[in-house]
Write a protein that holds these residues in place. Structure first.
Motif, mmCIF file in Angstrom:
data_model
loop_
_atom_site.group_PDB
_atom_site.id
_atom_site.type_symbol
_atom_site.label_atom_id
_atom_site.label_comp_id
_atom_site.label_asym_id
_atom_site.label_seq_id
_atom_site.Cartn_x
_atom_site.Cartn_y
_atom_site.Cartn_z
ATOM 1 N N GLU A 68 -1.221 -31.970 -12.147
ATOM 2 C CA GLU A 68 -0.037 -31.487 -11.442
ATOM 3 C C GLU A 68 1.119 -31.365 -12.414
ATOM 4 O O GLU A 68 1.160 -32.051 -13.431
ATOM 5 N N GLN A 69 2.059 -30.511 -12.083
ATOM 6 C CA GLN A 69 3.239 -30.303 -12.924
ATOM 7 C C GLN A 69 4.440 -30.072 -12.018
ATOM 8 O O GLN A 69 4.360 -29.277 -11.086
ATOM 9 N N TRP A 70 5.530 -30.775 -12.283
ATOM 10 C CA TRP A 70 6.772 -30.510 -11.560
ATOM 11 C C TRP A 70 7.405 -29.250 -12.142
ATOM 12 O O TRP A 70 7.487 -29.089 -13.355
ATOM 13 N N MET A 71 7.806 -28.352 -11.254
ATOM 14 C CA MET A 71 8.407 -27.081 -11.645
ATOM 15 C C MET A 71 9.809 -26.984 -11.045
ATOM 16 O O MET A 71 10.061 -27.510 -9.962
ATOM 17 N N ARG A 72 10.704 -26.311 -11.750
ATOM 18 C CA ARG A 72 12.046 -26.040 -11.231
ATOM 19 C C ARG A 72 12.153 -24.544 -10.945
ATOM 20 O O ARG A 72 11.844 -23.718 -11.789
ATOM 21 N N LEU A 73 12.556 -24.222 -9.714
ATOM 22 C CA LEU A 73 12.773 -22.839 -9.308
ATOM 23 C C LEU A 73 14.270 -22.642 -9.158
ATOM 24 O O LEU A 73 14.898 -23.252 -8.293
ATOM 25 N N ASN A 74 14.826 -21.802 -10.000
ATOM 26 C CA ASN A 74 16.267 -21.613 -10.057
ATOM 27 C C ASN A 74 16.537 -20.112 -10.119
ATOM 28 O O ASN A 74 16.465 -19.507 -11.185
ATOM 29 N N ASN B 280 8.935 -25.569 -16.315
ATOM 30 C CA ASN B 280 8.347 -26.903 -16.189
ATOM 31 C C ASN B 280 9.449 -27.936 -16.354
ATOM 32 O O ASN B 280 10.387 -27.730 -17.115
ATOM 33 N N LEU B 281 9.318 -29.041 -15.644
ATOM 34 C CA LEU B 281 10.285 -30.123 -15.766
ATOM 35 C C LEU B 281 9.769 -31.178 -16.730
ATOM 36 O O LEU B 281 8.607 -31.573 -16.662
#
Length: 103
Positions: free
Chosen positions: A66-72, A78-79
């Motif tokens: 799993e990977q934390w992602m930032r949607l901006n 990727n975080l």
């Protein structure tokens, strides 16, 4: 079902996504989201065996990554661990938090 409503059963949740708000009011500012993404590839989990042996034996013991992602806006990134959703900054700007029931 009665099981779903029982207060005696311990339920486990895990954080799946957060919506952040940066601004002075809900109608003035900027929103961004962090979400936990299941990666399309997995790694083989070995327990006491060599990785090459596990691959050669056709091991089906795979662990999802799993990977934390930032949607901006139009940007997705990727975080890093320092930017993880449980950090102080994320806690201060959290507007909406979403969990997944795991047990």
């Amino acid at each position: 079902s009665q099981e779903a409503c029982s207060p005696h059963l311990k339920k486990k949740y895990r954080l799946k996504s957060l919506v952040h708000h940066i601004g002075s009011t809900a109608s003035c500012g900027h929103y961004k989201a962090d979400c936990l993404r299941l990666l399309p590839h997995s790694k083989i989990e070995t327990t006491g065996t060599d990785m090459a042996d596990a691959i050669n034996e056709g091991s089906d013991h795979r662990v999802p990554e799993e990977q934390w992602m930032r949607l901006n806006d139009g940007y997705v990134s990727n975080l890093d661990a320092k930017d993880a959703p449980l950090g102080t900054s994320a806690q201060e700007t959290a507007y909406m938090v979403m969990y997944e029931l795991t047990k």
